[in-house]
Design a protein around this motif. Structure first.
Motif, PDB file in Angstrom:
ATOM      1  N   UNK A 423       4.420   6.783   5.233  1.00  0.00           N
ATOM      2  CA  UNK A 423       3.646   7.469   4.197  1.00  0.00           C
ATOM      3  C   UNK A 423       4.366   7.498   2.858  1.00  0.00           C
ATOM      4  N   UNK A 424       5.682   7.664   2.878  1.00  0.00           N
ATOM      5  CA  UNK A 424       6.435   7.687   1.619  1.00  0.00           C
ATOM      6  C   UNK A 424       6.385   6.324   0.937  1.00  0.00           C
ATOM      7  N   UNK A 436       1.375  -3.030  -0.900  1.00  0.00           N
ATOM      8  CA  UNK A 436       2.034  -2.591   0.327  1.00  0.00           C
ATOM      9  C   UNK A 436       1.875  -3.654   1.406  1.00  0.00           C
ATOM     10  N   UNK A 437       2.984  -4.014   2.059  1.00  0.00           N
ATOM     11  CA  UNK A 437       2.956  -4.955   3.178  1.00  0.00           C
ATOM     12  C   UNK A 437       3.822  -4.421   4.297  1.00  0.00           C
ATOM     13  N   UNK A 482      -6.545   3.577   6.814  1.00  0.00           N
ATOM     14  CA  UNK A 482      -7.269   4.358   5.803  1.00  0.00           C
ATOM     15  C   UNK A 482      -7.028   3.776   4.414  1.00  0.00           C
ATOM     16  N   UNK A 483      -5.794   3.335   4.158  1.00  0.00           N
ATOM     17  CA  UNK A 483      -5.478   2.723   2.865  1.00  0.00           C
ATOM     18  C   UNK A 483      -6.215   1.397   2.694  1.00  0.00           C
ATOM     19  N   UNK A 488      -7.741  -3.666  -1.208  1.00  0.00           N
ATOM     20  CA  UNK A 488      -7.866  -4.994  -0.607  1.00  0.00           C
ATOM     21  C   UNK A 488      -6.562  -5.775  -0.674  1.00  0.00           C
ATOM     22  N   UNK A 489      -5.584  -5.248  -1.416  1.00  0.00           N
ATOM     23  CA  UNK A 489      -4.317  -5.977  -1.562  1.00  0.00           C
ATOM     24  C   UNK A 489      -3.279  -5.570  -0.531  1.00  0.00           C
ATOM     25  N   UNK A 490      -3.427  -4.411   0.076  1.00  0.00           N
ATOM     26  CA  UNK A 490      -2.475  -3.991   1.111  1.00  0.00           C
ATOM     27  C   UNK A 490      -2.714  -4.795   2.385  1.00  0.00           C
ATOM     28  N   UNK A 491      -1.638  -5.053   3.125  1.00  0.00           N
ATOM     29  CA  UNK A 491      -1.758  -5.792   4.380  1.00  0.00           C
ATOM     30  C   UNK A 491      -0.851  -5.168   5.431  1.00  0.00           C
ATOM     31  N   UNK A 492      -1.301  -5.239   6.691  1.00  0.00           N
ATOM     32  CA  UNK A 492      -0.500  -4.711   7.787  1.00  0.00           C
ATOM     33  C   UNK A 492      -0.584  -5.664   8.967  1.00  0.00           C
TER      34      UNK A 492
END
Length: 549
Positions: A423-424, A436-437, A482-483, A488-492
């Motif tokens: 989360x941080x 964020x990746x 949720x993010x 659309x740029x975050x990936x996990x």
């Protein structure tokens, strides 16, 4: 020692298709794209929740040829033999004498080497990558060579590389917390670890050699396919003494923040929700005598903190950055004495250079990965290295994840502080505007971590039960998913072989995409379910793109 350089492939994200033993054909767009979007007029055609059948071996192994399955079964059965494992070196020596070196190497490539290793160079790995890609399976390329050290050699190298010159000659007392001190009983970091590579520091030249091999790995990944991954371990790039000491500093500063939060009645709150009143914090720090009131007031200015009148952990870290300039300011607060204490009395010039060279190697790899269009995955390691590894990874993300995620951090969800870490970092990416990746894993060092905590005498950093780790994984995953609904740029990467977790991910994404009228294709592109043996059912057909499911 390994005979040759080897590249290992981790299979990633099998793309969904109907049951077949043939490679999938090019997907056709649905006749009605709105049918994928959920509510309103399309309510009747909302995508069904996928019923993943983990027992369907035809679908699970349809990308494998029959002879490969037979070989894989043979190799895994042999690897499970206690007799073979106990005497493998002698058996290999006998086989090498009887067959000769060339025939022995051919035998290895047909069996063990062929099962575990993708190839030796960019050209040799291409056929396997093309074959997997035809079935919608992506890849992560690893550099797979480790030194064949005895336990005694490994312990000696670890003790030498994790101890500073000042500690060795007695001129600098070791002020590190127990968790961040090297211990001979755990000098061989391979002990109890069966699913992760381990590197031991030998020299700066050896680290440069590792970097060159990793650069070749990145080149091979970029040349073999678009959008590939390459994985690295930071312990291969420099002296681990730096990681231990920097981890200690970062952990103590965070503990100091949480102690101040407890004094303000906020004990036990998630880190991302903890906010300290600036006026009260200034008063507490002044009473401790850590610094003069005038200097403390200069720390908390509208230019650095805004005008909210509160400080959260991200604000706190930004304040501390200027006070922890690696070797020059490796200091920690002693709450009992109210003083800032140096971890070590001094660093040698060579130790300073070793720190800088480690950072330079990371920079070289990140730049090359971006140029090659390869996403760089920073593997997680032991908890006493991990705070530094995560922080250095975050600094690379700030620089290179500007338009899309190129650098992926790995979060170990068996750690008690996993949710705070996820989360941080995500909140920081929102505030600063970078992408964020992340890769979510459970963790590979549990037995070693528990034994080390008991032996040395510090709190076990691992969740107490399997169920607690599962709950932590899903909690972190929910937060990241949720993010993804808003970015659309975050990936996990959901790096799990756990059936419940894969089903949980698919159900969450498809239900949310229907509820919020968002395209499942968009969300699926941001998620990879990392698994080398399972495929989803026809329920998801047509929803997956780019090899991600």
């Amino acid at each position: 020692m390994a005979l040759k350089r080897v590249f290992l492939l981790r299979s990633v994200a099998p793309r969904v298709a109907a049951l077949s033993t043939k490679p999938r054909a090019q997907e056709q767009p649905p006749a009605n794209p709105e049918a994928l979007r959920g509510c309103g007029a399309a309510e009747a055609v909302r995508p069904p929740v996928p019923a993943v059948d983990f027992t369907n071996t035809q679908e699970a192994y349809r990308s494998r040829r029959s002879w490969e399955l037979a070989r894989n079964l043979l190799v895994l059965r042999l690897c499970a033999s206690p007799v073979l494992l106990a005497h493998h070196e002698q058996l290999f020596q006998v086989a090498r004498k009887l067959l000769g070196q060339r025939m022995f190497e051919r035998l290895m490539k047909m069996t063990f080497y062929g099962h575990f290793v993708a190839g030796e160079d960019q050209e040799s790995i291409r056929p396997l990558i093309r074959h997997n890609k035809a079935f919608g399976v992506g890849f992560i390329l690893d550099y797979g060579v480790e030194e064949d050290l005895s336990p005694e050699e490994a312990e000696r190298k670890e003790m030498e590389s994790c101890t500073s010159e000042a500690e060795r000659d007695g001129s600098g007392a070791n002020k590190r917390e127990k968790q961040y001190q090297v211990h001979p009983a755990f000098g061989d970091r391979r002990d109890g670890v069966i699913s992760a590579r381990t590197y031991f520091y030998a020299s700066e030249a050896k680290c440069d050699n590792y970097m060159e091999n990793l650069l070749q790995c990145i080149e091979a990944s970029g040349g073999a396919s678009d959008g590939g991954f390459s994985a690295i371990k930071l312990t291969a790039l420099g002296r681990p003494q730096f990681l231990l000491q920097f981890s200690d500093v970062l952990t103590r500063w965070r503990q100091f923040f949480h102690q101040m939060a407890a004094e303000q009645g906020q004990a036990g709150r998630p880190a991302v929700d903890t906010k300290l009143e600036v006026a009260v914090l200034q008063e507490s720090i002044a009473k401790m005598g850590i610094s003069s009131r005038a200097e403390i007031e200069r720390w908390f200015t509208p230019e650095t903190l805004g005008v909210s009148g509160t400080v959260d952990l991200l604000d706190w870290n930004s304040l501390i950055d200027s006070r922890t300039q690696l070797s020059r300011h490796l200091v920690v607060p002693n709450v009992q004495t109210g003083q800032l204490e140096p971890l070590l009395s001094r660093f040698t010039e060579e130790e300073e250079q070793q720190m800088k060279r480690m950072l330079q190697r990371m920079d070289v790899l990140a730049k090359r990965a971006r140029e090659a269009g390869v996403r760089l995955m920073i593997d997680a390691e032991q908890s006493y290295f991990q705070p530094a590894i995560s922080r250095l990874t975050l600094e690379m993300q700030r620089r290179f994840n500007v338009d899309k995620p190129f650098i992926f951090n790995t979060f170990q969800c068996y750690l008690k502080d996993a949710y705070d870490n996820v989360t941080i970092d995500m909140e920081l990416s929102r505030r600063e505007g970078w992408c964020f990746g992340a890769k979510l894993v459970r963790g590979a060092y549990m037995a070693q971590e528990r034994a080390r905590a008991v032996e040395i005498g510090y709190e076990d950093p691992i969740n107490p039960t399997y169920e607690a780790t599962n709950a932590m994984y899903h909690r972190c995953l929910n937060y990241v998913l949720e993010e993804l609904k808003h970015s659309t740029k975050a990936e996990v990467m959901v790096a799990s072989h756990n059936e419940d977790t894969v089903s949980f991910t698919l159900c969450s994404v498809l239900c949310w995409s229907a509820t919020f009228r968002s395209s499942s294709r968009t969300i699926f592109r941001s998620i990879a379910c990392c698994s080398s043996r399972i495929r989803c059912s026809k329920a998801c057909q047509g929803l997956s793109e780019d090899g991600f499911c």
